[in-house]
Design a protein around this motif. Structure first.
Motif, short mmCIF file in Angstrom:
data_model
loop_
_atom_site.label_atom_id
_atom_site.label_comp_id
_atom_site.label_asym_id
_atom_site.label_seq_id
_atom_site.Cartn_x
_atom_site.Cartn_y
_atom_site.Cartn_z
N THR A 38 12.60 -49.48 -10.02
CA THR A 38 12.93 -50.68 -9.19
C THR A 38 12.15 -51.83 -9.58
O THR A 38 10.79 -51.52 -9.14
CB THR A 38 12.79 -50.31 -7.73
N SER A 39 12.58 -52.72 -10.35
CA SER A 39 11.47 -53.62 -10.82
C SER A 39 11.43 -54.70 -9.75
O SER A 39 12.24 -55.11 -9.31
CB SER A 39 12.15 -54.33 -12.09
N LYS A 40 10.17 -55.06 -9.50
CA LYS A 40 9.89 -56.26 -8.63
C LYS A 40 10.15 -57.54 -9.44
O LYS A 40 10.43 -58.80 -8.67
CB LYS A 40 8.61 -56.24 -8.35
N SER A 41 10.02 -57.56 -10.68
CA SER A 41 10.33 -58.92 -11.55
C SER A 41 11.70 -59.32 -10.95
O SER A 41 12.66 -58.74 -10.84
CB SER A 41 10.12 -58.68 -13.01
N LYS A 42 11.93 -60.80 -11.35
CA LYS A 42 13.28 -61.46 -10.92
C LYS A 42 13.67 -61.82 -12.35
O LYS A 42 12.81 -62.34 -13.24
CB LYS A 42 12.92 -62.62 -10.09
N ALA A 43 15.05 -61.67 -12.66
CA ALA A 43 15.59 -62.25 -13.62
C ALA A 43 15.53 -63.72 -13.69
O ALA A 43 15.67 -64.36 -12.46
CB ALA A 43 16.92 -61.89 -13.93
N HIS A 44 15.09 -64.32 -14.65
CA HIS A 44 14.99 -66.02 -14.41
C HIS A 44 15.26 -66.75 -15.76
O HIS A 44 14.77 -66.23 -16.87
CB HIS A 44 13.59 -66.31 -13.94
N LEU A 45 15.79 -67.79 -15.79
CA LEU A 45 15.93 -68.86 -16.97
C LEU A 45 15.17 -70.12 -16.78
O LEU A 45 15.21 -70.70 -15.64
CB LEU A 45 17.64 -69.26 -16.90
N TRP A 46 14.33 -70.40 -17.95
CA TRP A 46 13.71 -71.68 -17.84
C TRP A 46 14.32 -72.50 -18.84
O TRP A 46 14.66 -72.11 -20.06
CB TRP A 46 12.22 -71.37 -18.34
N ARG A 47 14.86 -73.71 -18.45
CA ARG A 47 15.55 -74.52 -19.17
C ARG A 47 14.79 -75.44 -20.02
O ARG A 47 14.06 -76.12 -19.10
CB ARG A 47 16.61 -75.49 -18.14
N TYR A 48 14.97 -75.35 -21.25
CA TYR A 48 14.00 -76.03 -21.99
C TYR A 48 13.95 -77.69 -21.94
O TYR A 48 12.89 -78.34 -21.84
CB TYR A 48 14.21 -75.88 -23.45
#
Ligand code: 1HN
Length: 347
Positions: A38-48
């Motif tokens: 169970t990953s604590k990390s979140k999926a995330h997108l950084w917009r350039y």
């Protein structure tokens, strides 16, 4: 307080354990050894497009020399203030302005650079310089002296990837500044490519950088051409599309000891079936746009965006035009330590 559901007798017993710095395993066993990760990390997108102006603004606030490394860390929302993009991987965007240098130093974490903008940036690694162009994948091995600079008249921007959180976990991060701004050159530019990067090897090849590939710049023009030709020559894999991994020519393994790196190519309209794997990943879009689905979230991406993909969540890609996407992950560690797992789905 923990153990809230425990009976009064048991809690009284646990209270006697705590001052002795001991704890009952049976209360936490299912948490520390769950049925699946169970990953604590979140999926995330950084917009350039949102980050680039801020990175350039940092260029007005301080010099590369002053900063030592002028970098915006891409911090996972689950780990604010912890300088990590997934539980195990660090990613950041580094800026070097025309004429600037970033001073020589070395450290035990490995670093990769993935070039985003500029054609006249250079890095010097262990006595050899390489010019870095957009799309190039460049390696700094553990404990190798390195400095950077920009001899052009445009800003140079790249993504750094480091295995810092892994070394922090092992409490084994060391670093040294070099006594001069730049470390001296001892070999001509192109030396390592000539010896190791042409499908040839020195007769008595030894690995100058231990478990790290002796090729320290994998140029984009070659990678791209290899992907385009590979895509023409075979039906793409349903889960991987056309993917080629960067390899160490000495042993065929991953190019770096802890971080696996590869590039995926999808043609316009192409998509991949979902799969999941235990490694956490960072992806950087070199060319193209499309979407990536991670668990129950879908992110639309464009060129130069960066995405964090936590481990063991279903991932799949859809390309709205021809895409070239760079990935790095902690998979090399999972494999070496024997706990890498993956699962491929048919829909
Ligand atoms: C580092 O040395 C570089 O050499 C980039 O360019 C990012 C992040 C944390 C620690 C050291 C570089 C870094 C770093």
């Amino acid at each position: 307080m923990a153990y809230e559901s425990a009976s009064p007798e048991r809690r009284a017993y646990y209270d006697k354990l705590a001052p002795l710095h001991t704890a009952p395993l049976w209360e936490v066993l299912g948490t520390i050894v769950p049925r699946e990760p169970t990953s604590k990390s979140k999926a995330h997108l950084w917009r350039y497009g949102a980050l680039r102006p801020l990175l350039l603004e940092a260029g007005e606030l301080l010099t590369a020399r002053e900063a030592e490394r002028r970098v915006l860390v891409l911090e996972n929302p689950a780990y604010a203030g912890q300088s990590r993009s997934t539980s195990t991987l660090y990613a950041g965007l580094q800026l070097i302005l025309p004429g600037e240098t970033a001073p020589a130093h070395r450290h035990t974490p490995s670093a990769l650079r993935f070039m985003i903008e500029g054609e006249q940036g250079f890095t010097e690694v262990g006595g050899e310089r390489t010019t870095m162009r957009e799309g190039d994948f460049v390696i700094t091995p553990p404990w190798a002296w390195h400095d950077h600079g920009n001899e052009g008249d445009e800003p140079v921007i790249w993504m750094d990837g480091l295995d810092i959180p892994i070394l922090q976990y092992f409490e084994s991060v060391f670093s040294d500044p070099y006594e001069e701004e730049q470390h001296p050159l001892s070999r001509p530019e192109g030396d390592s490519m000539a010896r190791y990067g042409q499908g040839l090897l020195p007769m008595d090849a030894t690995s100058p950088y231990g478990m790290t590939s002796p090729i320290f710049n994998y140029p984009y023009d070659r990678t791209r051409e290899a992907l385009v030709k590979s895509a023409q020559g075979a039906v793409p894999d349903p889960h991987l599309a056309t993917t080629l991994r960067y390899s160490n020519p000495i042993d065929g393994g991953w190019a770096m000891p802890a971080m696996a790196t590869w590039m995926t190519h999808l043609k316009r309209g192409q998509s991949t079936l979902p799969m999941r794997s235990t490694d956490s990943q960072v992806m950087h879009v070199v060319e193209g746009s499309g979407s990536v689905t991670i668990g129950d979230q879908t992110f639309n991406f464009g060129p130069k965006d960066v995405v964090a993909l936590p481990g063991w969540q279903r991932r799949s890609l859809v390309a709205s035009d021809d895409c070239f996407v760079f990935f790095f992950s902690d998979r090399a560690v999972h494999e070496k330590l024997g706990f890498y797992r993956e699962q491929r789905f048919s829909a």
